[in-house]
Design a protein around this motif. Sequence first.
Motif, mmCIF file in Angstrom:
data_model
loop_
_atom_site.group_PDB
_atom_site.id
_atom_site.type_symbol
_atom_site.label_atom_id
_atom_site.label_comp_id
_atom_site.label_asym_id
_atom_site.label_seq_id
_atom_site.Cartn_x
_atom_site.Cartn_y
_atom_site.Cartn_z
ATOM 1 N N PRO A 183 0.732 -1.252 -0.108
ATOM 2 C CA PRO A 183 0.147 -0.127 -0.115
ATOM 3 C C PRO A 183 0.686 1.200 0.089
ATOM 4 C CG PRO A 183 -0.127 -1.022 2.129
ATOM 5 C CD PRO A 183 0.566 -2.145 1.104
ATOM 6 N N ASP A 184 2.224 1.297 0.039
ATOM 7 C CA ASP A 184 3.086 2.295 -0.048
ATOM 8 C C ASP A 184 3.661 2.237 -1.456
ATOM 9 O OD1 ASP A 184 4.878 0.381 0.489
ATOM 10 O OD2 ASP A 184 5.861 1.414 2.072
ATOM 11 N N ALA A 185 3.307 1.804 -2.329
ATOM 12 C CA ALA A 185 3.655 1.457 -3.447
ATOM 13 C C ALA A 185 4.327 2.704 -4.242
ATOM 14 C CB ALA A 185 2.938 0.701 -4.686
ATOM 15 N N GLY A 186 3.556 3.842 -4.032
ATOM 16 C CA GLY A 186 3.925 4.990 -4.843
ATOM 17 C C GLY A 186 5.477 5.500 -4.464
ATOM 18 N N ARG A 187 5.847 5.366 -3.158
ATOM 19 C CA ARG A 187 7.245 5.658 -3.011
ATOM 20 C C ARG A 187 8.512 4.734 -3.620
ATOM 21 N NH1 ARG A 187 7.230 5.307 3.490
ATOM 22 N NH2 ARG A 187 5.276 6.012 3.098
ATOM 23 N N ARG A 188 7.800 3.357 -4.214
ATOM 24 C CA ARG A 188 8.788 2.479 -4.385
ATOM 25 C C ARG A 188 8.920 2.376 -5.769
ATOM 26 N NH1 ARG A 188 9.651 -1.189 0.202
ATOM 27 N NH2 ARG A 188 8.089 -0.341 1.889
ATOM 28 N N LEU A 189 8.063 2.838 -6.796
ATOM 29 C CA LEU A 189 7.997 2.655 -8.160
ATOM 30 C C LEU A 189 9.600 2.983 -9.018
ATOM 31 C CD1 LEU A 189 4.675 4.373 -8.976
ATOM 32 C CD2 LEU A 189 5.107 2.196 -8.871
ATOM 33 N N LEU A 190 10.180 3.996 -8.378
ATOM 34 C CA LEU A 190 11.397 4.295 -8.964
ATOM 35 C C LEU A 190 12.570 3.091 -8.878
ATOM 36 C CD1 LEU A 190 13.172 6.183 -10.562
ATOM 37 C CD2 LEU A 190 13.830 7.282 -8.293
ATOM 38 N N ALA A 191 12.619 2.635 -7.379
ATOM 39 C CA ALA A 191 13.329 1.615 -7.086
ATOM 40 C C ALA A 191 12.916 0.417 -7.990
ATOM 41 C CB ALA A 191 13.291 1.410 -5.583
ATOM 42 N N TRP A 192 11.589 0.171 -8.116
ATOM 43 C CA TRP A 192 11.089 -1.144 -8.726
ATOM 44 C C TRP A 192 11.601 -0.897 -10.164
ATOM 45 C CZ3 TRP A 192 5.529 -1.239 -6.457
ATOM 46 C CH2 TRP A 192 5.502 -1.940 -5.121
ATOM 47 N N ALA A 193 11.443 0.197 -10.965
ATOM 48 C CA ALA A 193 11.814 0.462 -12.148
ATOM 49 C C ALA A 193 13.031 -0.104 -12.644
ATOM 50 C CB ALA A 193 11.320 1.621 -12.776
ATOM 51 N N HIS A 194 14.033 0.443 -11.544
ATOM 52 C CA HIS A 194 15.437 0.200 -11.675
ATOM 53 C C HIS A 194 15.804 -1.117 -11.786
ATOM 54 C CE1 HIS A 194 16.585 4.686 -10.464
ATOM 55 N NE2 HIS A 194 16.308 4.678 -11.753
ATOM 56 N N GLU A 195 15.114 -1.742 -10.763
ATOM 57 C CA GLU A 195 15.272 -3.103 -10.380
ATOM 58 C C GLU A 195 14.796 -4.147 -11.604
ATOM 59 O OE1 GLU A 195 14.733 -6.598 -6.852
ATOM 60 O OE2 GLU A 195 14.180 -4.619 -6.732
ATOM 61 N N ALA A 196 13.706 -3.402 -12.458
ATOM 62 C CA ALA A 196 13.332 -4.233 -13.609
ATOM 63 C C ALA A 196 13.933 -3.844 -14.835
ATOM 64 C CB ALA A 196 11.938 -3.819 -13.606
ATOM 65 N N GLY A 197 14.934 -3.376 -14.770
ATOM 66 C CA GLY A 197 16.014 -3.182 -15.807
ATOM 67 C C GLY A 197 15.794 -1.655 -16.562
ATOM 68 N N PHE A 198 15.136 -0.873 -16.042
ATOM 69 C CA PHE A 198 14.586 0.517 -16.781
ATOM 70 C C PHE A 198 15.961 1.512 -16.460
ATOM 71 C CE2 PHE A 198 10.419 -1.001 -16.702
ATOM 72 C CZ PHE A 198 9.883 -0.828 -18.108
ATOM 73 N N THR A 199 16.778 2.085 -17.153
ATOM 74 C CA THR A 199 17.668 2.913 -16.791
ATOM 75 C C THR A 199 17.023 4.426 -17.218
ATOM 76 O OG1 THR A 199 18.687 2.705 -19.076
ATOM 77 C CG2 THR A 199 19.314 1.283 -17.601
ATOM 78 N N ASP A 200 16.291 4.782 -18.123
ATOM 79 C CA ASP A 200 15.688 5.876 -18.334
ATOM 80 C C ASP A 200 14.320 6.101 -17.749
ATOM 81 O OD1 ASP A 200 15.002 8.413 -19.288
ATOM 82 O OD2 ASP A 200 15.385 7.839 -21.316
ATOM 83 N N VAL A 201 14.313 6.519 -16.482
ATOM 84 C CA VAL A 201 13.001 6.770 -15.762
ATOM 85 C C VAL A 201 12.737 8.323 -15.188
ATOM 86 C CG1 VAL A 201 11.771 5.922 -13.735
ATOM 87 C CG2 VAL A 201 13.587 4.368 -14.912
ATOM 88 N N THR A 202 11.746 8.597 -15.286
ATOM 89 C CA THR A 202 11.488 9.960 -14.830
ATOM 90 C C THR A 202 10.531 10.001 -13.712
ATOM 91 O OG1 THR A 202 11.657 11.036 -17.115
ATOM 92 C CG2 THR A 202 10.551 12.444 -15.403
ATOM 93 N N PRO A 203 10.882 10.298 -12.334
ATOM 94 C CA PRO A 203 9.927 10.021 -11.364
ATOM 95 C C PRO A 203 8.958 11.151 -11.120
ATOM 96 C CG PRO A 203 12.147 10.570 -10.575
ATOM 97 C CD PRO A 203 12.185 10.574 -12.088
ATOM 98 N N GLY A 204 7.835 10.859 -10.519
ATOM 99 C CA GLY A 204 6.970 11.982 -10.098
ATOM 100 C C GLY A 204 6.122 12.002 -8.966
ATOM 101 N N ALA A 205 5.510 12.909 -8.644
ATOM 102 C CA ALA A 205 4.439 12.914 -7.624
ATOM 103 C C ALA A 205 3.289 13.642 -7.704
ATOM 104 C CB ALA A 205 4.879 12.902 -6.411
ATOM 105 N N SER A 206 2.246 13.166 -7.375
ATOM 106 C CA SER A 206 1.065 14.285 -7.523
ATOM 107 C C SER A 206 0.038 14.036 -6.465
ATOM 108 C CB SER A 206 0.518 14.155 -8.795
ATOM 109 O OG SER A 206 -0.091 12.843 -8.974
ATOM 110 N N THR A 207 -0.928 14.748 -6.108
ATOM 111 C CA THR A 207 -1.877 14.666 -5.091
ATOM 112 C C THR A 207 -3.315 14.689 -5.444
ATOM 113 O OG1 THR A 207 -1.725 17.013 -4.374
ATOM 114 C CG2 THR A 207 -0.319 15.384 -3.306
ATOM 115 N N TRP A 208 -4.295 14.043 -4.762
ATOM 116 C CA TRP A 208 -5.688 14.428 -4.790
ATOM 117 C C TRP A 208 -5.994 15.415 -3.588
ATOM 118 C CZ3 TRP A 208 -7.183 8.973 -6.750
ATOM 119 C CH2 TRP A 208 -7.146 8.983 -8.040
ATOM 120 N N LEU A 209 -6.733 16.299 -3.439
ATOM 121 C CA LEU A 209 -7.137 16.938 -2.360
ATOM 122 C C LEU A 209 -8.774 16.921 -2.127
ATOM 123 C CD1 LEU A 209 -6.516 18.572 0.127
ATOM 124 C CD2 LEU A 209 -6.580 20.601 -1.347
#
Length: 277
Positions: A183-209
């Motif tokens: 359930p805290d996947a949002g903060r892990r996406l960049l690390a997961w992408a690197h581990e999955a073999g992606f080298t060109d990754v643009t991270p971001g964040a956004s909110t709903w209020l």
Amino acid sequence: MSDGPPESARQPGPYTHGYGAAVLGSHRARTAANSAAHLLPHLRPGQRLLDVGSGAGTITAGLARIVGPGNVTALEVAEESAALTRAELAAQGLDEVTVVVGDAQALDLPDDAFDVVHAHQVFQHLPRPLDALREARRVTRPGGLVAVRDSDYEGFRWFPEDARLDRWLTLYLAAARANGGTPDAGRRLLAWAHEAGFTDVTPGASTWLHATEESRAAWGATWSGRITSDPLAGQLEHEGLADAAVREDVARAFRDWAAHPDAWFVLLHGEILAVSP
């Protein structure tokens, strides 16, 4: 097709939220504009797009209008949820979208089949999100784009403070993790992408209020409904986490929160745009 673990080992766990009215009411408010803004500037007519976990179909519809409905494949894990996608697309006159049933962690799709793979609030529910990212990479052509957005529940914040809402978060985190989710996947996406073999990754964040009277009412209604109805209510009961009195107390907390004129609730999401190598 890529090799992988035995079929019994790679099936997704139960969907913690289910497809009841309280859930679908919330999910149908999602659009490509409010849920995939990080991806939209990169879309063009004619691109082949795979929408993983299409659910209520409203985001899929928005993506299909940009790239062309005949270029879109929507994937859902079961026929029940695929039928929801089909119904929404049909209602919007987008019958050319192909809707298929399958496992995001072991796609029955050919290599390099898509220009774009999109997933919204999906990887947090998968027992093996890395497998899903590797599969997304496999089916995306070199130079294509994998776009993922997921919540970080432990990054959610609200006002006024209420111990009953603290209890809600504790209960939800326990239920989601018991189902194999993150359930805290949002903060892990960049690390997961690197581990999955992606080298060109643009991270971001956004909110709903949720802070207007209308959005407070909708958010309060969806969670007071989810916590008191199956599958979440049944799971909490079965696992001894919350009996009916506790669940109703949490539901009342959401109704009380929604009625407060100063109430404020922010949802944190992590995002990635990963270029397929």
